[in-house]
Write an enzyme that holds these catalytic residues in place. Structure first.
Site, PDB file in Angstrom:
ATOM      1  N   LYS A 140      38.357  32.368  42.704  1.00 45.20           N
ATOM      2  CA  LYS A 140      39.771  32.773  42.707  1.00 45.20           C
ATOM      3  C   LYS A 140      39.803  34.295  42.551  1.00 45.20           C
ATOM      4  CE  LYS A 140      44.179  31.588  40.531  1.00 45.20           C
ATOM      5  NZ  LYS A 140      44.838  30.775  39.476  1.00 45.20           N
ATOM      6  N   GLU A 145      52.164  32.458  41.446  1.00 48.95           N
ATOM      7  CA  GLU A 145      51.008  31.895  42.154  1.00 48.95           C
ATOM      8  C   GLU A 145      51.443  30.723  43.021  1.00 48.95           C
ATOM      9  OE1 GLU A 145      47.071  32.117  39.648  1.00 48.95           O
ATOM     10  OE2 GLU A 145      48.696  31.309  38.391  1.00 48.95           O
TER      11      GLU A 145
END
Length: 143
Positions: free
Chosen positions: A105, A28
């Site tokens: 997200k 990420e």
């Protein structure tokens, strides 16, 4: 006898988008991903409604730029932390008395099919003042 609560008007901006490198996993942090934000500002807009003057309200374009700068800025592990920082930034505007931030997200690293992950935080001016007066609990963020 109860104290009447002040009714606030709402200014909302939905779907702010930016690319950030937030998350606990290395992939990420390296690849980054898209984050979306919905912002609701609670303030009294009566004066602005009467004067038709931008100085009597909050410039939501400026708020939007600050939110996207936080998305694209310094990485954090948790979206809870990022949402709290966004709320604190909104409360820096003197007319904003409360704020609700919903941080999306949609590309979270989840191994099963899903549509979205969100965190919603609600903060008031009193929360911000209180956070400055007391130390963080358990080593965590004060806001």
């Amino acid at each position: 006898m109860s104290i009447p609560t002040k009714r606030l008007d709402r200014v909302k901006v939905h779907g702010l988008r930016g690319r950030g490198h937030h998350g606990v996993f290395e992939r990420e942090r390296e690849k980054g991903q898209t984050f979306l934000v919905d912002v609701t500002l609670g303030l009294d807009t009566r004066r602005a409604g009467a004067t038709d003057d931008l100085d009597d309200t909050v410039n939501y374009g400026e708020v939007a730029e600050r939110i996207v700068a936080l998305i694209e800025g310094e990485p954090v592990n948790l979206i809870e932390t990022l949402a709290a920082r966004m709320a604190a930034a909104c409360l820096e505007y003197p007319l904003v008395e409360e704020v609700e931030i919903t941080l999306h997200k949609p590309d979270a690293p989840i191994t099963v099919p899903f549509e979205d992950v969100t965190v919603t935080v609600v903060r008031t001016r009193e929360d911000l003042a209180g956070a400055k007066e007391r130390p963080p609990e358990n080593g965590g963020s004060a806001i």
